[in-house]
Scaffold this motif. Sequence first.
Motif, PDB file in Angstrom:
ATOM      1  N   ASP A   1      67.468 -79.433  41.033  1.00 34.46           N
ATOM      2  CA  ASP A   1      66.588 -80.420  40.436  1.00 34.46           C
ATOM      3  C   ASP A   1      67.222 -80.975  39.168  1.00 34.46           C
TER       4      ASP A   1
ATOM      5  N   GLN B   1      65.219 -75.646  44.111  1.00 38.17           N
ATOM      6  CA  GLN B   1      64.320 -75.400  45.231  1.00 38.17           C
ATOM      7  C   GLN B   1      65.062 -74.612  46.299  1.00 38.17           C
TER       8      GLN B   1
ATOM      9  N   ASP C   1      68.459 -78.771  35.908  1.00 40.42           N
ATOM     10  CA  ASP C   1      68.768 -77.379  36.233  1.00 40.42           C
ATOM     11  C   ASP C   1      69.992 -76.865  35.481  1.00 40.42           C
TER      12      ASP C   1
END
Length: 278
Positions: free
Chosen positions: A214, A2, A217
């Motif tokens: 996250d 993100q 990832d």
Amino acid sequence: MQWFGKGSQNVEDGRSGGGGRVALGGGVGIIVVIVGLLFGKDLTGLVGQMPAVEQGEVKKGTPTDAQGKFVAGVLQSTEQVWEEQFNALGEQYEQPVLRLFRDGVQSACGNASSSVGPFYCPGDHKVYIDLSFYDELKNRFGAAGDFAQAYVIAHEVGHHVQNLLGISAKMEEARGRLSEVEYNKLSVKLELQADFYAGLWANHAQNLKDFKLDAGDIEEALTAANAIGDDKLQQQSQGEVVPDAFTHGTSAQRMYWFKKGFETGDIRQGDTFNTTKL
């Protein structure tokens, strides 16, 4: 992953198409290093041989579409991480430009079609990518996910770091005095170091206020590294593996060096040129 920032302004978006024709050649002089993630061979000289392509208006600044914003965010995170790293080395980091294109593009290293894949041109300090590559990464190579996409950008920025540190220049100096097989071995070390730098970026990006990893990832990045190893690509394309033709490293090597960069976060641990075991 993100990203909560605004994204880098160092983006040139030439995806609109429909502009004037780019002349073949472009007066570029010597091509130094071209790196395409998809190919198990040295691409030096190939870019300048690509046919002329159509190219439209180039917009500068952070793109407004979702995919453009994403890659601009990844680029901004690399800027922040590498500025910090260079400051620690007593050096000043020069931010690269990310050039988005569709179908083909003219760089300081010559003309290139999308088939070359993402590449970095040391002649103009720009990373080039046709974002349709991400579809191929997902559909052809089974490497889906936004962090797999971020890994591609971080790898190419790793080549920019090598250029700034003088490593790319040493590679070019060695080209004329080495056999193809010997040079290929050096090319593997260059690519694995760029993978290490991508892992180092991921390590330090975790500490950025606008960035959040996250679950899964890092696995996405490792899946991408595994998918584009020389051994796997050669086996898929020609049915056999030819180690002397490796230019990027095996799947295991690419995963190892990315993971080492991520786990250590220490640029001193990424000297692939002087290690006894890759």
